[in-house]
Design an enzyme around this catalytic site. Structure first.
Site, short mmCIF file in Angstrom:
data_model
loop_
_atom_site.label_atom_id
_atom_site.label_comp_id
_atom_site.label_asym_id
_atom_site.label_seq_id
_atom_site.Cartn_x
_atom_site.Cartn_y
_atom_site.Cartn_z
N LYS A 43 -26.47 -28.11 35.21
CA LYS A 43 -26.36 -29.72 34.94
C LYS A 43 -25.18 -29.75 33.46
O LYS A 43 -24.99 -28.58 32.77
CB LYS A 43 -27.66 -30.01 34.51
N ARG A 92 -42.68 -35.07 29.48
CA ARG A 92 -41.06 -35.59 29.37
C ARG A 92 -40.82 -35.96 31.05
O ARG A 92 -40.53 -37.18 30.88
CB ARG A 92 -40.54 -34.16 29.18
N TYR A 126 -11.21 -33.43 3.48
CA TYR A 126 -12.11 -34.82 3.28
C TYR A 126 -13.17 -34.51 2.20
O TYR A 126 -13.82 -33.23 2.12
CB TYR A 126 -12.81 -35.10 4.55
N MET A 162 -11.70 -34.43 12.63
CA MET A 162 -12.03 -34.71 13.83
C MET A 162 -11.09 -33.64 14.81
O MET A 162 -11.61 -33.36 15.94
CB MET A 162 -11.48 -36.11 14.09
C1 PLP Z 1 -32.47 -27.68 31.91
C2 PLP Z 1 -33.68 -27.13 32.66
C3 PLP Z 1 -33.66 -25.97 33.18
C4 PLP Z 1 -32.73 -24.89 32.78
O1 PLP Z 1 -33.28 -24.72 31.60
P1 PLP Z 1 -32.82 -23.22 30.72
O2 PLP Z 1 -33.54 -23.16 29.38
O3 PLP Z 1 -31.17 -23.57 30.32
O4 PLP Z 1 -32.86 -21.92 31.46
C5 PLP Z 1 -34.70 -25.84 34.30
N1 PLP Z 1 -35.48 -26.72 34.53
C6 PLP Z 1 -35.50 -28.15 34.13
C7 PLP Z 1 -36.34 -28.87 34.74
C8 PLP Z 1 -34.42 -28.29 33.20
O5 PLP Z 1 -34.65 -29.34 32.66
#
Ligand code: PLP
Length: 349
Positions: A35, A130, A244, A292
């Protein structure tokens, strides 16, 4: 060239996947979480590299990411979407053969309505609160759902980076109570959970950050090197200030190098006055605030004028840099800027 170079080692990514795969036995398959643009590195290259290393199951957060990944790795590997089936997702889920991890009764209704008979998995809430279906709702939904043959039952641990945290066992118990006796593959663990041992492995593990060299996978091979070109070096007299807010003031005759990257490239402002850059083995402190597009660095103690300085290198990995900036390696990685020239090295055979 005025562009910073992010060098990414395919062999290290592949080696990290193999090492995490070897952490569980043969009955457990190891997926790869890619992701957020492959944790900031580039989803297409990361996906291709991991597919060559042997990964056959991938996870992304959003359907758009799944589309990009599918175009890069082609048909065959399973791509699952952690946000499930959101309104408007059906065309991409169908056209790119993505498997949503359904999170709620509402998503189930949507999936049945728009993509009846198409594959899906189910995300259960074992205590993180979550994403996922809560135990009481699962009890009601499960008889109907199991008739539709979900591909996977999954949940996610909230505290897996702290092996002794009591919530790990509590979530393990809750997940087992929800899924024991069901003949569907199960997955509970990301990187941290994979390292907690066999009780946490089930049929599939889902490592992400460890593949990219981040904690809590302490034995990970470093994957990234970030090298920033020096645009200009100037001499300062004692009392002159830099950047800055005039936040850094020379206490001695000083040399300040100005480098081509800043907070717009993910070098967050919290690094101001704290981070260290490296000229090979020699540390050079950041002087003043991150701006930046630029960093200013005290190179007074170097015996040469460097053409570039490194921010991520063998002396300072993503977690060490995160530590000085008051954040975590995940945030350093996923913030790595789009302006960097990404140079891929290694074969990853
Ligand atoms: C991001 C995520 C993972 C991977 O987690 P890591 O800590 O990066 O290994 C696996 N399962 C879910 C549901 C996640 O949101």
């Amino acid at each position: 060239m005025g562009t910073a170079t992010l060098t990414i080692d395919r062999d290290a990514i592949a080696a990290n996947w193999r090492a995490l795969d070897a952490a569980s036995d043969r009955t457990t398959e190891t997926a790869a979480v890619v992701k957020a643009n492959g944790y900031g590195l580039g989803i297409a290259e990361v996906g291709q590299c991991l597919a060559r290393a042997g990964a056959r199951k991938f996870f992304v957060a959003l359907t758009e990411e799944g589309k990009e990944l599918r175009k890069a790795i082609g048909a065959g590997p399973e791509i699952s979407v952690l946000s499930g089936h959101m309104d408007g997702d059906a065309p991409l889920l169908r056209d790119y053969e993505l498997t949503p991890m359904l999170n709620s009764a509402e998503q189930m209704v949507r999936h049945r309505g728009h993509l009846p008979g198409k594959p899906f998995g189910v995300q259960l809430d074992s205590g993180m609160n979550r994403l996922g279906i809560e135990p009481a709702d699962w009890a009601a939904l499960r008889p109907g759902l199991l008739k539709e043959s979900p591909r996977l039952l999954m949940s996610h641990l909230a505290c897996a980076d702290e092996p002794d945290h009591p919530q790990n066992q509590a979530q393990l118990r809750a997940f087992r109570e929800m899924t024991d006796g069901i003949d569907v593959p199960r997955s509970l663990s990301a990187t941290g959970g994979t390292l907690l041992g066999p009780d946490y492995h089930f049929d599939l593990t889902r490592p992400g950050v460890g593949l990219y060299g981040g904690a809590p996978f302490m034995d990970a091979k470093p994957v990234v090197q970030l090298s920033l070109p020096v645009i200009q070096i100037r001499d300062l007299a004692p009392g002159e200030s830099v950047g800055y807010g005039a936040a850094w003031v020379a206490e001695r005759p000083s040399k300040i190098a100005t480098l081509a990257a800043g907070y717009a490239d993910g070098l967050i402002r919290a690094m101001s006055g704290r981070a260290t850059l490296w000229a090979g083995d020699q540390p050079c402190p950041l002087a003043g605030r991150v701006s930046m597009d630029l960093l200013t660095v005290d190179v007074t103690d170097l015996d040469h004028s460097p053409a570039h300085l490194d921010l991520l290198c063998p002396h300072q990995g993503v977690d060490a840099l995160a530590e000085v900036a008051g954040t975590i390696g995940y945030e350093i990685l996923t913030s790595l800027g789009g302006r960097y020239d990404r140079v891929w090295i290694g074969e990853a055979a």
